[in-house]
Design a protein around this motif. Sequence first.
Motif, PDB file in Angstrom:
ATOM      1  N   GLY A 285      46.585 -39.590 -83.330  1.00  0.00           N
ATOM      2  CA  GLY A 285      45.846 -38.898 -82.286  1.00  0.00           C
ATOM      3  C   GLY A 285      46.678 -37.876 -81.535  1.00  0.00           C
ATOM      4  N   SER A 286      48.003 -38.029 -81.536  1.00  0.00           N
ATOM      5  CA  SER A 286      48.863 -37.104 -80.789  1.00  0.00           C
ATOM      6  C   SER A 286      49.237 -35.866 -81.587  1.00  0.00           C
ATOM      7  N   LEU A 287      48.914 -35.838 -82.881  1.00  0.00           N
ATOM      8  CA  LEU A 287      49.204 -34.677 -83.724  1.00  0.00           C
ATOM      9  C   LEU A 287      47.898 -33.976 -84.082  1.00  0.00           C
ATOM     10  N   ASN A 288      47.925 -32.655 -84.083  1.00  0.00           N
ATOM     11  CA  ASN A 288      46.736 -31.870 -84.413  1.00  0.00           C
ATOM     12  C   ASN A 288      46.478 -31.951 -85.917  1.00  0.00           C
ATOM     13  N   PRO A 289      45.321 -32.477 -86.338  1.00  0.00           N
ATOM     14  CA  PRO A 289      45.090 -32.692 -87.770  1.00  0.00           C
ATOM     15  C   PRO A 289      44.936 -31.414 -88.583  1.00  0.00           C
ATOM     16  N   VAL A 290      44.707 -30.266 -87.934  1.00  0.00           N
ATOM     17  CA  VAL A 290      44.495 -29.017 -88.686  1.00  0.00           C
ATOM     18  C   VAL A 290      45.777 -28.211 -88.836  1.00  0.00           C
ATOM     19  N   HIS A 291      46.892 -28.728 -88.333  1.00  0.00           N
ATOM     20  CA  HIS A 291      48.161 -27.995 -88.427  1.00  0.00           C
ATOM     21  C   HIS A 291      49.192 -28.817 -89.193  1.00  0.00           C
ATOM     22  N   THR A 292      50.115 -28.133 -89.810  1.00  0.00           N
ATOM     23  CA  THR A 292      51.149 -28.780 -90.606  1.00  0.00           C
ATOM     24  C   THR A 292      52.277 -29.291 -89.718  1.00  0.00           C
ATOM     25  N   VAL A 293      53.167 -30.056 -90.336  1.00  0.00           N
ATOM     26  CA  VAL A 293      54.353 -30.536 -89.628  1.00  0.00           C
ATOM     27  C   VAL A 293      55.196 -29.356 -89.165  1.00  0.00           C
ATOM     28  N   ARG A 294      55.286 -28.324 -89.979  1.00  0.00           N
ATOM     29  CA  ARG A 294      56.065 -27.136 -89.613  1.00  0.00           C
ATOM     30  C   ARG A 294      55.559 -26.542 -88.295  1.00  0.00           C
ATOM     31  N   TYR A 295      54.244 -26.424 -88.165  1.00  0.00           N
ATOM     32  CA  TYR A 295      53.659 -25.868 -86.941  1.00  0.00           C
ATOM     33  C   TYR A 295      53.988 -26.735 -85.727  1.00  0.00           C
ATOM     34  N   HIS A 296      53.867 -28.060 -85.880  1.00  0.00           N
ATOM     35  CA  HIS A 296      54.122 -28.971 -84.762  1.00  0.00           C
ATOM     36  C   HIS A 296      55.558 -28.865 -84.257  1.00  0.00           C
ATOM     37  N   LEU A 297      56.494 -28.567 -85.144  1.00  0.00           N
ATOM     38  CA  LEU A 297      57.903 -28.524 -84.752  1.00  0.00           C
ATOM     39  C   LEU A 297      58.354 -27.131 -84.324  1.00  0.00           C
ATOM     40  N   GLU A 298      57.857 -26.111 -84.976  1.00  0.00           N
ATOM     41  CA  GLU A 298      58.309 -24.755 -84.653  1.00  0.00           C
ATOM     42  C   GLU A 298      57.673 -24.227 -83.364  1.00  0.00           C
ATOM     43  N   ARG A 299      56.457 -24.643 -83.073  1.00  0.00           N
ATOM     44  CA  ARG A 299      55.777 -24.113 -81.889  1.00  0.00           C
ATOM     45  C   ARG A 299      56.517 -24.442 -80.593  1.00  0.00           C
ATOM     46  N   PRO A 300      56.900 -25.712 -80.323  1.00  0.00           N
ATOM     47  CA  PRO A 300      57.648 -25.966 -79.090  1.00  0.00           C
ATOM     48  C   PRO A 300      59.010 -25.288 -79.062  1.00  0.00           C
ATOM     49  N   VAL A 301      59.627 -25.123 -80.216  1.00  0.00           N
ATOM     50  CA  VAL A 301      60.915 -24.422 -80.269  1.00  0.00           C
ATOM     51  C   VAL A 301      60.750 -22.987 -79.791  1.00  0.00           C
ATOM     52  N   ARG A 302      59.667 -22.321 -80.231  1.00  0.00           N
ATOM     53  CA  ARG A 302      59.432 -20.935 -79.827  1.00  0.00           C
ATOM     54  C   ARG A 302      59.003 -20.834 -78.367  1.00  0.00           C
ATOM     55  N   ILE A 303      58.112 -21.727 -77.933  1.00  0.00           N
ATOM     56  CA  ILE A 303      57.606 -21.659 -76.562  1.00  0.00           C
ATOM     57  C   ILE A 303      58.731 -21.841 -75.550  1.00  0.00           C
TER      58      ILE A 303
ATOM     59  N   LYS B 130      53.272 -30.510 -95.002  1.00  0.00           N
ATOM     60  CA  LYS B 130      52.240 -31.549 -95.015  1.00  0.00           C
ATOM     61  C   LYS B 130      51.447 -31.575 -93.714  1.00  0.00           C
ATOM     62  N   PHE B 131      50.207 -32.107 -93.820  1.00  0.00           N
ATOM     63  CA  PHE B 131      49.358 -32.321 -92.665  1.00  0.00           C
ATOM     64  C   PHE B 131      49.476 -33.775 -92.222  1.00  0.00           C
ATOM     65  N   PRO B 132      49.134 -34.086 -90.962  1.00  0.00           N
ATOM     66  CA  PRO B 132      49.297 -35.464 -90.467  1.00  0.00           C
ATOM     67  C   PRO B 132      48.620 -36.526 -91.337  1.00  0.00           C
ATOM     68  N   HIS B 133      47.435 -36.221 -91.898  1.00  0.00           N
ATOM     69  CA  HIS B 133      46.742 -37.240 -92.689  1.00  0.00           C
ATOM     70  C   HIS B 133      47.440 -37.535 -94.015  1.00  0.00           C
ATOM     71  N   GLU B 134      48.383 -36.698 -94.397  1.00  0.00           N
ATOM     72  CA  GLU B 134      49.125 -36.913 -95.641  1.00  0.00           C
ATOM     73  C   GLU B 134      50.372 -37.767 -95.425  1.00  0.00           C
ATOM     74  N   LEU B 135      50.613 -38.196 -94.194  1.00  0.00           N
ATOM     75  CA  LEU B 135      51.782 -39.002 -93.871  1.00  0.00           C
ATOM     76  C   LEU B 135      51.367 -40.425 -93.531  1.00  0.00           C
ATOM     77  N   SER B 136      52.306 -41.334 -93.662  1.00  0.00           N
ATOM     78  CA  SER B 136      52.064 -42.713 -93.235  1.00  0.00           C
ATOM     79  C   SER B 136      52.190 -42.799 -91.715  1.00  0.00           C
ATOM     80  N   GLY B 137      51.787 -43.928 -91.153  1.00  0.00           N
ATOM     81  CA  GLY B 137      51.872 -44.093 -89.703  1.00  0.00           C
ATOM     82  C   GLY B 137      53.285 -43.958 -89.178  1.00  0.00           C
ATOM     83  N   GLY B 138      54.235 -44.557 -89.880  1.00  0.00           N
ATOM     84  CA  GLY B 138      55.629 -44.457 -89.460  1.00  0.00           C
ATOM     85  C   GLY B 138      56.160 -43.044 -89.550  1.00  0.00           C
ATOM     86  N   GLN B 139      55.768 -42.315 -90.604  1.00  0.00           N
ATOM     87  CA  GLN B 139      56.205 -40.929 -90.752  1.00  0.00           C
ATOM     88  C   GLN B 139      55.595 -40.050 -89.670  1.00  0.00           C
ATOM     89  N   ARG B 140      54.335 -40.279 -89.329  1.00  0.00           N
ATOM     90  CA  ARG B 140      53.699 -39.503 -88.260  1.00  0.00           C
ATOM     91  C   ARG B 140      54.402 -39.728 -86.929  1.00  0.00           C
TER      92      ARG B 140
END
Length: 329
Positions: free
Chosen positions: A130-148, A180-190
Amino acid sequence: MSVARSVGDNGRGPVPLRAVDRTRLSPPPPGTPALEARALVKEYRISRGRHSVRLTAARDVSLALRPRVIVALVGESGSGKSTVAKLLAGQERPTGGQILLDGVEVNPTARSSFRSYKSSVQMVFQDPFGSLNPVHTVRYHLERPVRIHRRASGRDGAAEQAAQLLEDVRLTPPDQYLPKFPHELSGGQRQRVAIARALAVRPRVLLADEPVSMLDVSIRLGVLDLIDQLRFRYDLAVLYITHDIASARYFADETLVMYAGEIVERGPSEALTQQPAHPYTQLLVSAAPDPDRLGRQLDAGSDAGGTAAVGRSGSSLSTAVGCRFSPRC
């Protein structure tokens, strides 16, 4: 009834919060907590017809988080643990009390200083999906806060930072996980991705709200060990929120026990779990499954208290007068 093994409040009452321009502040004195709460209060107003009721979810909560130290906040569901985390994260506005960052009072919810505060204080939520946006990849989740938060220069710098974050949370090789997208990862990986995202802004404080409660039992220990190592690598002050006092004993340096919105006992984790003083802490310890028979030193009277407390609630919305534990004591 309240038992405190260390003093966390300076005795002053709640004062108004204010925003602070941290770019003009000098370094804090040695020994100053990275994040401190003093007599925090959170009240909610609930309307019932023409009448309204004011319920206190957190009352006079004081705690201090220091670099490389893990503090556990333990209590049953509804005791107010997550409310405290939301207050410290700036997601809720406190009714009273103080929040201090590096010894300076701040208002985390003020729009002018919110981004600056979030660069120092980050939160990891209970549900990694629930804390990860399902329409964005892992790359987006990590690079966006770095840029902001401008933690890297250019697209290449952000990409390099994202790859390093995945290595830090033991998701290797990074190229396998970035697209990868969040749904492609296991719970621990997410959850590891969620931790990496929190670390992307290089925070000084990490608020972990039951970070392993929704994970398989077989991988919980690995995630806790990861956070334990990251606190030294990133010089983090960690608040670990959990309802499992056995994991607090294993994982945290200090444990605070919360009941019905109040901290009723605090102290070093090992000492507190081996010799609990408050009746509620005794109930938590006696109910914890532990191969070392955690709580074997409790007297026979605590067993009776545990039986009597079955079916009762320790909600922070309790309206009990005086000691909130009195209905169960």
